[in-house]
Design a protein around this motif. Structure first.
Motif, mmCIF file in Angstrom:
data_model
loop_
_atom_site.group_PDB
_atom_site.id
_atom_site.type_symbol
_atom_site.label_atom_id
_atom_site.label_comp_id
_atom_site.label_asym_id
_atom_site.label_seq_id
_atom_site.Cartn_x
_atom_site.Cartn_y
_atom_site.Cartn_z
ATOM 1 N N LYS A 179 0.743 -14.925 3.529
ATOM 2 C CA LYS A 179 -0.047 -13.742 3.841
ATOM 3 C C LYS A 179 0.847 -12.534 4.019
ATOM 4 C CE LYS A 179 -2.694 -14.339 7.327
ATOM 5 N NZ LYS A 179 -3.435 -14.749 8.524
ATOM 6 N N GLY A 180 0.289 -11.360 3.790
ATOM 7 C CA GLY A 180 1.005 -10.125 4.029
ATOM 8 C C GLY A 180 0.850 -9.149 2.886
ATOM 9 N N MET A 181 1.675 -8.098 2.927
ATOM 10 C CA MET A 181 1.669 -7.080 1.880
ATOM 11 C C MET A 181 2.912 -7.288 1.028
ATOM 12 S SD MET A 181 1.622 -2.932 2.228
ATOM 13 C CE MET A 181 0.525 -3.024 3.609
ATOM 14 N N MET A 182 2.726 -7.358 -0.287
ATOM 15 C CA MET A 182 3.865 -7.582 -1.175
ATOM 16 C C MET A 182 3.734 -6.733 -2.423
ATOM 17 S SD MET A 182 2.799 -11.448 -2.202
ATOM 18 C CE MET A 182 2.292 -11.845 -0.543
ATOM 19 N N TYR A 183 4.878 -6.556 -3.091
ATOM 20 C CA TYR A 183 4.866 -5.860 -4.364
ATOM 21 C C TYR A 183 4.164 -6.743 -5.385
ATOM 22 C CZ TYR A 183 8.498 -3.001 -2.219
ATOM 23 O OH TYR A 183 9.198 -2.184 -1.377
ATOM 24 N N ARG A 184 3.476 -6.128 -6.340
ATOM 25 C CA ARG A 184 2.801 -6.906 -7.370
ATOM 26 C C ARG A 184 3.833 -7.681 -8.167
ATOM 27 N NH1 ARG A 184 -1.715 -4.193 -10.300
ATOM 28 N NH2 ARG A 184 -2.372 -4.004 -8.154
ATOM 29 N N GLY A 185 3.602 -8.985 -8.311
ATOM 30 C CA GLY A 185 4.522 -9.846 -9.044
ATOM 31 C C GLY A 185 5.623 -10.439 -8.174
ATOM 32 N N GLU A 186 5.722 -10.036 -6.911
ATOM 33 C CA GLU A 186 6.741 -10.584 -6.022
ATOM 34 C C GLU A 186 6.429 -12.046 -5.712
ATOM 35 O OE1 GLU A 186 8.630 -9.762 -1.578
ATOM 36 O OE2 GLU A 186 6.997 -8.529 -2.304
ATOM 37 N N VAL A 187 7.429 -12.892 -5.743
ATOM 38 C CA VAL A 187 7.248 -14.307 -5.444
ATOM 39 C C VAL A 187 7.780 -14.562 -4.042
ATOM 40 C CG1 VAL A 187 7.876 -16.648 -6.119
ATOM 41 C CG2 VAL A 187 7.483 -14.920 -7.868
ATOM 42 N N VAL A 188 6.915 -15.102 -3.185
ATOM 43 C CA VAL A 188 7.311 -15.408 -1.819
ATOM 44 C C VAL A 188 7.708 -16.873 -1.761
ATOM 45 C CG1 VAL A 188 6.551 -15.501 0.577
ATOM 46 C CG2 VAL A 188 5.732 -13.683 -0.911
ATOM 47 N N ALA A 248 -7.462 -2.392 1.904
ATOM 48 C CA ALA A 248 -7.021 -0.999 1.847
ATOM 49 C C ALA A 248 -8.173 -0.136 1.373
ATOM 50 C CB ALA A 248 -5.845 -0.861 0.894
ATOM 51 N N ALA A 249 -8.262 1.060 1.902
ATOM 52 C CA ALA A 249 -9.283 2.022 1.478
ATOM 53 C C ALA A 249 -8.673 3.412 1.565
ATOM 54 C CB ALA A 249 -10.516 1.928 2.369
ATOM 55 N N LYS A 250 -9.235 4.317 0.797
ATOM 56 C CA LYS A 250 -8.748 5.691 0.808
ATOM 57 C C LYS A 250 -9.837 6.585 1.383
ATOM 58 C CE LYS A 250 -6.024 8.838 -1.758
ATOM 59 N NZ LYS A 250 -5.341 9.193 -2.940
ATOM 60 N N GLN A 251 -9.494 7.338 2.415
ATOM 61 C CA GLN A 251 -10.412 8.295 3.016
ATOM 62 C C GLN A 251 -9.780 9.670 2.908
ATOM 63 O OE1 GLN A 251 -11.150 6.997 7.002
ATOM 64 N NE2 GLN A 251 -12.463 5.314 6.366
ATOM 65 N N GLY A 252 -10.284 10.457 1.951
ATOM 66 C CA GLY A 252 -9.679 11.757 1.677
ATOM 67 C C GLY A 252 -8.307 11.558 1.081
ATOM 68 N N ASN A 253 -7.283 12.083 1.733
ATOM 69 C CA ASN A 253 -5.904 11.911 1.264
ATOM 70 C C ASN A 253 -5.223 10.738 1.962
ATOM 71 O OD1 ASN A 253 -3.675 12.603 -0.275
ATOM 72 N ND2 ASN A 253 -2.829 13.901 1.334
ATOM 73 N N GLU A 254 -5.842 10.211 3.020
ATOM 74 C CA GLU A 254 -5.245 9.145 3.826
ATOM 75 C C GLU A 254 -5.491 7.762 3.249
ATOM 76 O OE1 GLU A 254 -4.999 10.271 8.512
ATOM 77 O OE2 GLU A 254 -6.841 9.383 7.771
ATOM 78 N N LEU A 255 -4.539 6.867 3.460
ATOM 79 C CA LEU A 255 -4.695 5.452 3.153
ATOM 80 C C LEU A 255 -5.000 4.747 4.463
ATOM 81 C CD1 LEU A 255 -4.362 3.028 1.152
ATOM 82 C CD2 LEU A 255 -2.008 2.914 1.936
ATOM 83 N N VAL A 256 -6.094 3.991 4.497
ATOM 84 C CA VAL A 256 -6.483 3.257 5.696
ATOM 85 C C VAL A 256 -6.302 1.775 5.404
ATOM 86 C CG1 VAL A 256 -8.328 2.787 7.333
ATOM 87 C CG2 VAL A 256 -8.139 5.053 6.301
ATOM 88 N N LEU A 257 -5.435 1.120 6.186
ATOM 89 C CA LEU A 257 -5.134 -0.291 5.985
ATOM 90 C C LEU A 257 -5.639 -1.119 7.157
ATOM 91 C CD1 LEU A 257 -1.421 0.124 4.865
ATOM 92 C CD2 LEU A 257 -3.328 -0.511 3.403
ATOM 93 N N ASN A 258 -6.359 -2.186 6.863
ATOM 94 C CA ASN A 258 -6.750 -3.175 7.868
ATOM 95 C C ASN A 258 -5.850 -4.381 7.644
ATOM 96 O OD1 ASN A 258 -8.785 -1.619 8.985
ATOM 97 N ND2 ASN A 258 -10.269 -2.319 7.472
ATOM 98 N N LEU A 259 -4.916 -4.604 8.560
ATOM 99 C CA LEU A 259 -3.898 -5.632 8.374
ATOM 100 C C LEU A 259 -3.915 -6.696 9.471
ATOM 101 C CD1 LEU A 259 -0.964 -3.256 7.377
ATOM 102 C CD2 LEU A 259 -2.355 -4.659 5.871
ATOM 103 N N GLY A 260 -5.050 -6.864 10.139
ATOM 104 C CA GLY A 260 -5.141 -7.876 11.179
ATOM 105 C C GLY A 260 -4.731 -7.379 12.547
ATOM 106 N N PHE A 261 -4.410 -6.095 12.657
ATOM 107 C CA PHE A 261 -4.107 -5.525 13.965
ATOM 108 C C PHE A 261 -5.424 -5.170 14.654
ATOM 109 C CE2 PHE A 261 -0.320 -3.919 11.454
ATOM 110 C CZ PHE A 261 0.534 -4.905 11.922
#
Length: 181
Positions: free
Chosen positions: A160-169, A96-109
Protein backbone atom coordinates in the motif's frame (compact mmCIF):
# COMPACT_ATOMS: atom_id res chain seq x y z
CA UNK A 1 36.73 13.78 -22.16
CA UNK A 2 33.05 14.44 -21.50
CA UNK A 3 30.94 12.53 -23.96
CA UNK A 4 27.73 14.18 -22.81
CA UNK A 5 29.15 17.71 -22.99
CA UNK A 6 30.35 17.33 -26.57
CA UNK A 7 26.88 16.51 -27.97
CA UNK A 8 25.09 19.47 -29.58
CA UNK A 9 21.56 20.21 -28.37
CA UNK A 10 19.07 20.48 -31.25
CA UNK A 11 16.86 23.55 -30.98
CA UNK A 12 13.23 22.62 -31.80
CA UNK A 13 11.04 24.97 -33.81
CA UNK A 14 9.06 27.33 -31.63
CA UNK A 15 11.78 27.53 -28.96
CA UNK A 16 13.76 30.75 -28.53
CA UNK A 17 17.10 30.48 -26.70
CA UNK A 18 19.21 33.46 -25.62
CA UNK A 19 22.62 33.64 -23.93
CA UNK A 20 23.91 36.65 -21.95
CA UNK A 21 27.35 35.86 -20.45
CA UNK A 22 26.57 33.02 -18.03
CA UNK A 23 22.78 33.56 -17.92
CA UNK A 24 20.58 31.62 -20.37
CA UNK A 25 16.85 31.90 -21.13
CA UNK A 26 14.66 29.42 -23.00
CA UNK A 27 11.16 30.39 -24.17
CA UNK A 28 8.70 28.01 -25.79
CA UNK A 29 5.08 26.89 -25.90
CA UNK A 30 5.22 25.47 -22.32
CA UNK A 31 6.68 28.60 -20.71
CA UNK A 32 9.94 30.39 -20.00
CA UNK A 33 12.91 29.10 -18.00
CA UNK A 34 16.01 31.06 -16.99
CA UNK A 35 19.17 29.87 -15.27
CA UNK A 36 22.63 31.08 -14.33
CA UNK A 37 25.30 28.64 -15.52
CA UNK A 38 28.91 28.18 -14.40
CA UNK A 39 31.04 30.99 -15.82
CA UNK A 40 33.84 28.63 -16.92
CA UNK A 41 31.68 26.91 -19.59
CA UNK A 42 30.70 28.89 -22.70
CA UNK A 43 27.32 28.28 -24.35
CA UNK A 44 26.81 29.23 -28.01
CA UNK A 45 23.90 29.00 -30.44
CA UNK A 46 24.92 28.04 -33.98
CA UNK A 47 23.14 26.42 -36.95
CA UNK A 48 19.94 25.59 -35.07
CA UNK A 49 21.73 23.87 -32.20
CA UNK A 50 23.31 24.78 -28.88
CA UNK A 51 26.94 23.87 -28.15
CA UNK A 52 28.70 23.93 -24.77
CA UNK A 53 32.49 24.36 -24.69
CA UNK A 54 35.04 24.16 -21.88
CA UNK A 55 38.37 26.02 -21.67
CA UNK A 56 40.62 23.15 -20.47
CA UNK A 57 40.57 19.41 -19.82
CA UNK A 58 40.90 19.89 -16.07
CA UNK A 59 38.79 17.79 -13.71
CA UNK A 60 36.48 20.62 -12.67
CA UNK A 61 35.94 21.83 -16.24
CA UNK A 62 35.15 18.30 -17.43
CA UNK A 63 32.50 17.81 -14.73
CA UNK A 64 30.96 21.26 -15.30
CA UNK A 65 30.90 20.64 -19.06
CA UNK A 66 28.53 17.65 -18.85
CA UNK A 67 26.44 19.29 -16.12
CA UNK A 68 25.96 22.50 -18.11
CA UNK A 69 25.00 20.63 -21.27
CA UNK A 70 22.43 18.53 -19.36
CA UNK A 71 20.92 21.57 -17.63
CA UNK A 72 20.54 23.42 -20.93
CA UNK A 73 19.08 20.33 -22.66
CA UNK A 74 16.51 19.94 -19.86
CA UNK A 75 15.55 23.60 -20.19
CA UNK A 76 15.04 23.28 -23.97
CA UNK A 77 13.07 20.04 -23.64
CA UNK A 78 10.98 21.48 -20.79
CA UNK A 79 9.82 24.57 -22.68
CA UNK A 80 9.21 22.50 -25.84
CA UNK A 81 7.38 19.40 -24.54
CA UNK A 82 7.42 19.59 -20.73
CA UNK A 83 8.03 16.92 -18.09
CA UNK A 84 5.62 14.54 -16.38
CA UNK A 85 5.76 12.28 -13.31
CA UNK A 86 2.88 9.82 -12.99
CA UNK A 87 1.90 8.63 -9.52
CA UNK A 88 -0.62 6.05 -8.37
CA UNK A 89 -2.32 5.27 -5.08
CA UNK A 90 -2.68 1.67 -3.88
CA UNK A 91 -4.79 1.00 -0.82
CA UNK A 92 -8.39 0.86 0.36
CA UNK A 93 -9.78 4.39 0.68
CA UNK A 94 -6.73 6.09 -0.85
CA UNK A 95 -7.85 8.59 -3.46
CA UNK A 96 -6.94 11.87 -5.10
CA UNK A 97 -9.20 14.69 -6.26
CA UNK A 98 -8.65 18.16 -7.62
CA UNK A 99 -10.53 21.11 -6.13
CA UNK A 100 -9.73 24.25 -8.08
CA UNK A 101 -5.93 24.42 -8.21
CA UNK A 102 -5.46 22.25 -5.09
CA UNK A 103 -4.81 18.52 -4.95
CA UNK A 104 -6.78 16.83 -2.17
CA UNK A 105 -5.41 13.45 -1.06
CA UNK A 106 -7.15 10.96 1.24
CA UNK A 107 -4.32 8.74 2.46
CA UNK A 108 -5.77 7.08 5.56
CA UNK A 109 -5.00 9.97 7.88
CA UNK A 110 -7.68 11.56 10.06
CA UNK A 111 -7.74 14.53 7.68
CA UNK A 112 -7.42 15.09 3.92
CA UNK A 113 -4.03 16.40 2.77
CA UNK A 114 -4.26 19.53 0.62
CA UNK A 115 -1.38 20.45 -1.69
CA UNK A 116 -1.17 23.68 -3.67
CA UNK A 117 1.38 23.29 -6.50
CA UNK A 118 3.96 26.05 -6.98
CA UNK A 119 3.89 28.45 -9.93
CA UNK A 120 4.54 26.71 -13.26
CA UNK A 121 3.57 23.23 -12.01
CA UNK A 122 0.20 21.62 -12.65
CA UNK A 123 -1.38 18.46 -11.26
CA UNK A 124 -3.63 16.36 -13.50
CA UNK A 125 -5.98 13.84 -11.89
CA UNK A 126 -7.10 11.17 -14.39
CA UNK A 127 -9.06 8.99 -11.93
CA UNK A 128 -9.21 8.72 -8.12
CA UNK A 129 -6.09 6.55 -7.90
CA UNK A 130 -3.93 8.01 -10.69
CA UNK A 131 -2.57 11.54 -11.04
CA UNK A 132 0.42 13.28 -12.59
CA UNK A 133 2.69 16.22 -11.81
CA UNK A 134 3.31 18.22 -15.01
CA UNK A 135 5.53 21.23 -15.74
CA UNK A 136 8.36 22.73 -17.75
CA UNK A 137 11.05 22.64 -15.03
CA UNK A 138 12.35 19.08 -14.53
CA UNK A 139 13.75 19.84 -11.06
CA UNK A 140 10.48 21.27 -9.73
CA UNK A 141 8.36 18.45 -11.21
CA UNK A 142 10.60 15.78 -9.68
CA UNK A 143 10.81 17.57 -6.34
CA UNK A 144 7.03 17.93 -5.99
CA UNK A 145 6.48 14.30 -7.02
CA UNK A 146 9.02 13.14 -4.42
CA UNK A 147 7.41 15.36 -1.78
CA UNK A 148 3.98 13.88 -2.54
CA UNK A 149 5.31 10.29 -2.51
CA UNK A 150 6.90 10.93 0.88
CA UNK A 151 3.45 11.56 2.40
CA UNK A 152 2.64 7.82 2.17
CA UNK A 153 5.56 5.82 0.72
CA UNK A 154 4.84 2.26 -0.43
CA UNK A 155 5.28 -0.28 2.35
CA UNK A 156 6.79 -3.72 1.68
CA UNK A 157 4.27 -5.97 3.49
CA UNK A 158 0.96 -5.13 1.81
CA UNK A 159 2.21 -2.93 -1.03
CA UNK A 160 0.00 0.00 0.00
CA UNK A 161 0.99 3.61 -0.47
CA UNK A 162 1.79 6.18 -3.13
CA UNK A 163 4.25 5.13 -5.83
CA UNK A 164 5.49 6.20 -9.22
CA UNK A 165 3.70 4.51 -12.10
CA UNK A 166 5.59 1.35 -13.00
CA UNK A 167 7.56 1.30 -9.72
CA UNK A 168 8.06 -2.22 -8.36
CA UNK A 169 7.83 -2.56 -4.59
CA UNK A 170 9.90 -5.42 -3.22
CA UNK A 171 7.54 -7.43 -1.02
CA UNK A 172 8.45 -9.08 2.28
CA UNK A 173 6.96 -12.29 3.66
CA UNK A 174 5.91 -11.00 7.07
CA UNK A 175 5.59 -12.93 10.34
CA UNK A 176 3.60 -15.88 8.97
CA UNK A 177 6.10 -16.63 6.18
CA UNK A 178 9.17 -16.35 8.38
CA UNK A 179 8.96 -19.62 10.35
CA UNK A 180 6.82 -21.66 7.93
CA UNK A 181 8.52 -24.55 6.13
Amino acid sequence: MSRIGKLPIPLPSGVDFTVERNHVTATGPKGTLARALPAQISVKVADGSIVCERPTDGREHRSLHGLTRTLVANMVMGVATGFRKDLELVGVGYRAAKQGNELVLNLGFSHPVRITPPEGIDIEVTDPTHFAVVGANKEHVGQLAAKLRKLRPPEPYKGKGMMYRGEVVRRKAGKAGKGAK
